[in-house]
Design a protein around this motif. Sequence first.
Motif, PDB file in Angstrom:
ATOM      1  N   UNK A   1       0.838  -1.196   0.000  1.00  0.00           N
ATOM      2  CA  UNK A   1       0.000   0.000   0.000  1.00  0.00           C
ATOM      3  C   UNK A   1       0.870   1.242   0.000  1.00  0.00           C
ATOM      4  N   UNK A   2       0.409   2.272  -0.699  1.00  0.00           N
ATOM      5  CA  UNK A   2       1.151   3.526  -0.788  1.00  0.00           C
ATOM      6  C   UNK A   2       0.623   4.501   0.234  1.00  0.00           C
ATOM      7  N   UNK A   3       1.527   5.036   1.064  1.00  0.00           N
ATOM      8  CA  UNK A   3       1.115   5.978   2.089  1.00  0.00           C
ATOM      9  C   UNK A   3       2.002   7.206   2.022  1.00  0.00           C
ATOM     10  N   UNK A   4       1.399   8.375   2.022  1.00  0.00           N
ATOM     11  CA  UNK A   4       2.155   9.621   2.043  1.00  0.00           C
ATOM     12  C   UNK A   4       2.135  10.173   3.452  1.00  0.00           C
ATOM     13  N   UNK A   5       3.161  10.883   3.853  1.00  0.00           N
ATOM     14  CA  UNK A   5       3.165  11.466   5.191  1.00  0.00           C
ATOM     15  C   UNK A   5       1.975  12.400   5.376  1.00  0.00           C
ATOM     16  N   UNK A 453      -7.445   1.284  -4.134  1.00  0.00           N
ATOM     17  CA  UNK A 453      -6.210   1.339  -4.928  1.00  0.00           C
ATOM     18  C   UNK A 453      -4.972   0.948  -4.132  1.00  0.00           C
ATOM     19  N   UNK A 454      -5.141   0.546  -2.886  1.00  0.00           N
ATOM     20  CA  UNK A 454      -3.985   0.301  -2.046  1.00  0.00           C
ATOM     21  C   UNK A 454      -3.270   1.583  -1.664  1.00  0.00           C
ATOM     22  N   UNK A 455      -3.931   2.722  -1.846  1.00  0.00           N
ATOM     23  CA  UNK A 455      -3.333   4.028  -1.556  1.00  0.00           C
ATOM     24  C   UNK A 455      -4.091   4.634  -0.382  1.00  0.00           C
ATOM     25  N   UNK A 461      -4.607   3.899   7.286  1.00  0.00           N
ATOM     26  CA  UNK A 461      -3.761   2.714   7.440  1.00  0.00           C
ATOM     27  C   UNK A 461      -3.616   2.333   8.904  1.00  0.00           C
ATOM     28  N   UNK A 462      -3.436   3.324   9.762  1.00  0.00           N
ATOM     29  CA  UNK A 462      -3.287   3.053  11.196  1.00  0.00           C
ATOM     30  C   UNK A 462      -4.566   2.452  11.773  1.00  0.00           C
ATOM     31  N   UNK A 476     -14.067   0.593   8.494  1.00  0.00           N
ATOM     32  CA  UNK A 476     -13.057   1.633   8.271  1.00  0.00           C
ATOM     33  C   UNK A 476     -12.817   1.845   6.781  1.00  0.00           C
ATOM     34  N   UNK A 477     -12.784   0.756   6.021  1.00  0.00           N
ATOM     35  CA  UNK A 477     -12.562   0.870   4.572  1.00  0.00           C
ATOM     36  C   UNK A 477     -13.679   1.669   3.907  1.00  0.00           C
TER      37      UNK A 477
END
Length: 486
Positions: A1-5, A453-455, A461-462, A476-477
């Motif tokens: 999964x892609x996670x941005x700060x 999208x796994x993003x 995510x947490x 949550x999703x």
Amino acid sequence: MSVAPSQEKAGSADLQVRRGITRRQALATALAAGVGVGAVRLLGGSMQNLARPKAGSATDWISPLGSESARVMHLLRRTSFGSTPAQLESALADGFNRTVDRLIETKPVEPPQLAAASAPGGRFAVAQLQQWWVDHMLRTATPFAERITLFWHGHFTSDYRKAGDNTFMYWQNLTWRRMSMTDLRSMLMQVTIDPAMLRYLDLATSTGQSPNENYSRELMELFTMGPGNYTEDDVRQSAKALAGWQVPQPDSFATVTTNNVTRRLPVYSGQKSGVFNPRRAFKGDVSYLGSTGPLDTQGVIDRILAQPATAQFIAAKVAQHFVSVQPDAAFVTSLADAFRRSKYDMKTLMRAVFASSHFTAPQSYRTLVKSPIEFMVHAVRALGVPNSKLIVAAGSGMGQSLFDPPDVGGWPNNESWISSNTVVERVNFVTSALSQVKTALPTMSDAARVHLDGVLSPQTASLLNQAADARARWFITLASPEFQLK
């Protein structure tokens, strides 16, 4: 999964949530789904922030649209109501360009016949009509056809209250599905003589001696050219030229008694269009959009299509619904030019939209908010609980009841869908949808990829990582800000 700060301030988010979801609502939702109250509040506050424009650097995620697979997912999200894992894998195997071709060129699957539509006078509960359409959205093999039908339903809009005949509203829905990817000239002629529209904007009452201006005005202002591109005299003159249409004659009549009141109601054996009565028409010349002479309905439409504003107006509205809330002006002009050159062919316009660099630009990613119908249909499809009754019942609380728009302008778009009240309704809908699952929930193993999208933002995510079980993870999703966007 892609996670941005994350660049959101926790204190600010908490303040927004406290305004958006009451303690009682948060507790009820949390207990039903097995999710902590704090998580519900965080999700609710983040969703309210969707209504506030952000700079690209202030989002909680990084656009993945540089990859082919992400572009395919982006396309499906904008053109359907969520994909099953099998549908997604098929589209990924085809790739972006072939998927665009398939969406545009595949003939719409016709919905099953609505038995209630044969009721005398169209007197049947509108909920039956709403559930019939939602059922088809949930099950159809051509979801883009339903998505574009929904677009036209909000553009050439009518409501069941003013139409006064739900059979007419049913016919109108069939018309937009069949004509949605044809050409604007044909569509404008058909909407003019559509029985529900004849009633809704009073053209059925208009005569050459006493022209009604309602349809004439909205045809130009809301359906084709937009405000500022015609004069009040144009409204009066085209009202004369359009006069003479009436609702179709019934095939028979039936005597119906309801609550001790007996009525003689019309019965139709099949779909019909309005009929033209020359005796009610205007006889003489009109001066309309710069030309003077005899003019009939098709002539009115042809003069509208000759105005450059028409292609520009339609192209802008399509771009706002499928690309960006504020599409680039040069991009809209290029779409309008292609649309006009094609003689207003809808396939040409939609292909130009999807093939453009603007559609798949990083700044286009997750910039549109799902309408309530898009959100609810996707959610119940994801859970495998195709309950149209649940969706219809929840629609009004989120601001979208099918066949019952707020006014002739249709529904507002994008950020207008998000408010303190509608955020609560969306969160509560997820709880209600989860309560419909009486057996094992669908696997979560690939849900974040298929539906998000796994993003994910760090916050989402947490929360997923802390969730106690599958029910909490699904909550949550589906309640996440990421799921509300397309």
